[in-house]
Enzyme design. Structure first.
Site, mmCIF file in Angstrom:
data_model
loop_
_atom_site.group_PDB
_atom_site.id
_atom_site.type_symbol
_atom_site.label_atom_id
_atom_site.label_comp_id
_atom_site.label_asym_id
_atom_site.label_seq_id
_atom_site.Cartn_x
_atom_site.Cartn_y
_atom_site.Cartn_z
ATOM 1 N N GLY A 82 -9.328 -7.774 23.585
ATOM 2 C CA GLY A 82 -9.083 -9.160 23.178
ATOM 3 C C GLY A 82 -10.298 -10.068 23.204
ATOM 4 O O GLY A 82 -10.220 -11.235 22.833
ATOM 5 N N GLN A 83 -11.465 -9.555 23.632
ATOM 6 C CA GLN A 83 -12.648 -10.417 23.640
ATOM 7 C C GLN A 83 -12.952 -10.865 22.226
ATOM 8 O O GLN A 83 -12.684 -10.139 21.269
ATOM 9 C CB GLN A 83 -13.882 -9.682 24.193
ATOM 10 C CG GLN A 83 -13.830 -9.426 25.681
ATOM 11 C CD GLN A 83 -13.448 -7.986 25.964
ATOM 12 O OE1 GLN A 83 -12.506 -7.460 25.373
ATOM 13 N NE2 GLN A 83 -14.179 -7.347 26.848
ATOM 14 N N GLU A 84 -13.543 -12.055 22.131
ATOM 15 C CA GLU A 84 -13.714 -12.674 20.817
ATOM 16 C C GLU A 84 -14.385 -11.741 19.807
ATOM 17 O O GLU A 84 -13.942 -11.614 18.676
ATOM 18 C CB GLU A 84 -14.510 -13.964 20.955
ATOM 19 C CG GLU A 84 -14.355 -14.840 19.729
ATOM 20 C CD GLU A 84 -14.886 -16.245 19.938
ATOM 21 O OE1 GLU A 84 -15.464 -16.500 21.013
ATOM 22 O OE2 GLU A 84 -14.718 -17.049 19.016
ATOM 23 N N ASN A 85 -15.444 -11.052 20.233
ATOM 24 C CA ASN A 85 -16.162 -10.193 19.284
ATOM 25 C C ASN A 85 -15.354 -8.965 18.868
ATOM 26 O O ASN A 85 -15.673 -8.307 17.897
ATOM 27 C CB ASN A 85 -17.531 -9.775 19.866
ATOM 28 C CG ASN A 85 -17.390 -9.109 21.220
ATOM 29 O OD1 ASN A 85 -16.333 -9.186 21.842
ATOM 30 N ND2 ASN A 85 -18.416 -8.432 21.660
ATOM 31 N N LEU A 86 -14.288 -8.656 19.602
ATOM 32 C CA LEU A 86 -13.475 -7.480 19.238
ATOM 33 C C LEU A 86 -12.290 -7.862 18.349
ATOM 34 O O LEU A 86 -11.671 -7.010 17.724
ATOM 35 C CB LEU A 86 -12.939 -6.791 20.502
ATOM 36 C CG LEU A 86 -13.968 -6.184 21.455
ATOM 37 C CD1 LEU A 86 -13.281 -5.658 22.712
ATOM 38 C CD2 LEU A 86 -14.720 -5.028 20.770
#
Ligand code: G3D
Ligand code: MG
Length: 199
Positions: free
Chosen positions: A78-82
């Protein structure tokens, strides 16, 4: 004759499987939710204890069976870059679970934006969406009614499709059964639009 019997047998025993994406910001509780589901509804009942769950990079996949409905759940990082990777899964998905950390008021705006991006993607059109107000065991939680109000505006745009906000605690398992029940009913109901995969 052997092939005929084998053919009939494999047709009778073929399983319908639905793919569900478990999305939400990092730290919302997606992996905890999936592991808890696996511990209660998967055949092997193997799952990670909460203290061994690390932030997800890439994906975790879990299989569960709930009242004869087979689900393949994808817990994506769920991290922004993912988050941009989520899109590539939409076409093959049958439903979406969006996990919200009910105790994280600071990130509610970010959460709303992430959900908006998902539901406005045309590949997601018509899919049932279940929003889980997670961490309801925490004292500093927002009540499910407050979360509903926040997400109602977004839900209005999902007019024709099934959506629901349900309270859960992925840690204790409270609310899990209602969530899976709601989801499987909607996946089966939406079968004509997105037929399950035959295994
Ligand atoms: P993610 O996969 O969405 O990134 P995780 O989130 O499942 O890794 O969970 C992030 C943190 O939230 C974990 O705490 C986890 O134990 C906690 N958590 C998940 N669900 C619940 C819940 O229902 N209640 C409470 N109180 N906590 C929950 P740590 O401390 O390991 O970072
Ligand atoms: Mg994770």
């Amino acid at each position: 004759m052997y092939h005929l019997v084998k053919g009939i047998y494999s047709n009778l025993t073929r399983k319908e499987e639905y793919s569900v994406l478990v999305l939400g910001l990092d730290n919302a509780g997606k992996t905890t939710f999936l592991e808890k589901l696996k511990s209660e509804y998967s055949d092997s009942k193997k799952s990670l204890p909460p203290e061994r769950i690390a932030p997800t990079v890439g994906q975790n996949v879990g299989y569960i069976t709930f009242e004869k409905t087979h689900l393949r759940l994808w817990d994506l990082g769920g991290q922004e870059n993912l988050r941009t990777l989520w899109e590539s899964y939409y076409n093959d998905a049958h439903g979406i679970v969006f996990v919200v950390d009910s105790s994280d008021r600071k990130r509610l705006e970010e959460c709303k934006r992430a959900l908006e991006i998902i539901i406005t993607n045309e590949d997601v059109e018509g899919l049932p969406i279940l929003m889980l107000a997670n961490k309801q065991d925490r004292e500093d939680r927002l009540e499910v009614e407050d979360i509903k109000e926040i997400f109602n505006k977004i839900a209005e745009r999902m007019s024709a499709r099934d959506s629901r906000v349900l309270p859960i605690s992925a840690l204790s398992g409270d609310g899990l059964k209602d969530a899976v029940e709601w989801l499987t009913t909607r996946l089966v109901r939406n079968k004509q639009n997105r037929p399950p995969t035959l295994k």
